[in-house]
Design an enzyme around this catalytic site. Structure first.
Site, short mmCIF file in Angstrom:
data_model
loop_
_atom_site.label_atom_id
_atom_site.label_comp_id
_atom_site.label_asym_id
_atom_site.label_seq_id
_atom_site.Cartn_x
_atom_site.Cartn_y
_atom_site.Cartn_z
N GLU A 1 0.88 -1.17 0.00
CA GLU A 1 0.00 0.00 0.00
C GLU A 1 0.92 1.22 0.00
O GLU A 1 1.55 1.54 1.00
CB GLU A 1 -0.90 0.02 1.23
CG GLU A 1 -1.79 1.26 1.30
CD GLU A 1 -2.53 1.40 2.62
OE1 GLU A 1 -2.67 2.55 3.10
OE2 GLU A 1 -2.94 0.36 3.19
N ARG B 1 1.35 10.13 0.77
CA ARG B 1 1.93 11.11 1.70
C ARG B 1 3.26 11.65 1.19
O ARG B 1 3.86 12.51 1.83
CB ARG B 1 2.12 10.47 3.08
CG ARG B 1 0.83 10.32 3.85
CD ARG B 1 1.06 9.71 5.21
NE ARG B 1 1.12 8.25 5.15
CZ ARG B 1 1.50 7.48 6.16
NH1 ARG B 1 1.88 8.03 7.29
NH2 ARG B 1 1.51 6.17 6.04
N LYS C 1 -11.38 -0.13 6.76
CA LYS C 1 -10.12 0.03 7.49
C LYS C 1 -10.46 0.49 8.91
O LYS C 1 -11.16 1.49 9.09
CB LYS C 1 -9.26 1.08 6.78
CG LYS C 1 -7.95 1.43 7.46
CD LYS C 1 -7.21 2.49 6.63
CE LYS C 1 -5.91 2.90 7.27
NZ LYS C 1 -5.16 3.85 6.42
#
Length: 207
Positions: A41, A45, A129
């Site tokens: 993943e 960022r 999540k």
């Protein structure tokens, strides 16, 4: 491709990666594959995220790749263009969720309480999540949600070698997300042998 839940349940731990240099992405992916975690993943960022995803997808067409920290519809478009299999967001943004559904890409949004789970279910989602997992009550909170709602969870945030097996033991958990086996410093310094050791340790724990 197999159902995403099934793929995640086979892998069990998803490495959550913030990579600063896209030129190191393929080598990192090779380390993950060779040592038992054929999934990544890549979080949005860093500025290198998009190119990193593209590089990994070109090198490893069959690797399971997600885009993390996706906050906008523009980032959804970028992630799809780069070739991701799924999208992950830290929170539940109905606009982002609906856009992913329109674009036919699975999204796993972040939730951490009953109201958010119900909102996600209203949007037609069944895999969520649980984030941030540990600060939100950890395994105890996850068990409480599991007792009430017919959904699956991917706990992320505070998951570590000391508690990953506890999370994976919860019946609703398809996989855990974690950063501990892909520390940014080791990636920056190209310490591939050290990374390989951490990844093997994870693969050994979940085997």
């Amino acid at each position: 491709m197999k159902d995403l839940d099934k793929l995640l349940s086979e892998i069990q731990v998803v490495p959550v990666i913030a990579i600063k240099d896209a030129n190191k992405a393929v080598k990192l992916a090779q380390v993950l594959i060779d040592n038992g975690l054929p999934c990544a993943e890549i979080t949005f960022r860093t500025e290198a995220a998009l190119q990193s995803i593209k590089n990994i997808r070109d090198a490893f067409p069959d690797m399971l790749i997600g885009a993390g920290t996706v906050l906008t519809t523009e980032q959804v478009d970028q992630a799809i263009y780069a070739g991701v299999d799924f999208v992950v967001s830290p929170g539940l943004n109905p606009t982002t969720v609906k856009y992913c559904q329109q674009r036919h890409v699975p999204i796993i949004p972040g939730v951490n309480n009953p109201s958010l789970v119900e909102q996600a279910m209203e949007l037609g989602l069944s895999t969520l999540k649980f984030f941030p997992a540990e600060p939100s009550g950890g395994v105890a909170m996850l068990k409480a949600l599991t007792a009430v709602y017919p959904v699956k969870f991917m706990p992320t945030g505070g998951v570590s070698p000391s508690n990953v097996k506890d999370y994976l033991a919860v019946s609703s958990v398809v996989a855990c997300g974690g950063t501990w086996m892909v520390p940014g410093e080791l990636i920056d310094n190209e310490q591939w042998d050290e990374l390989a050791k951490l990844v093997r340790e994870v693969a050994g724990v979940i085997a």
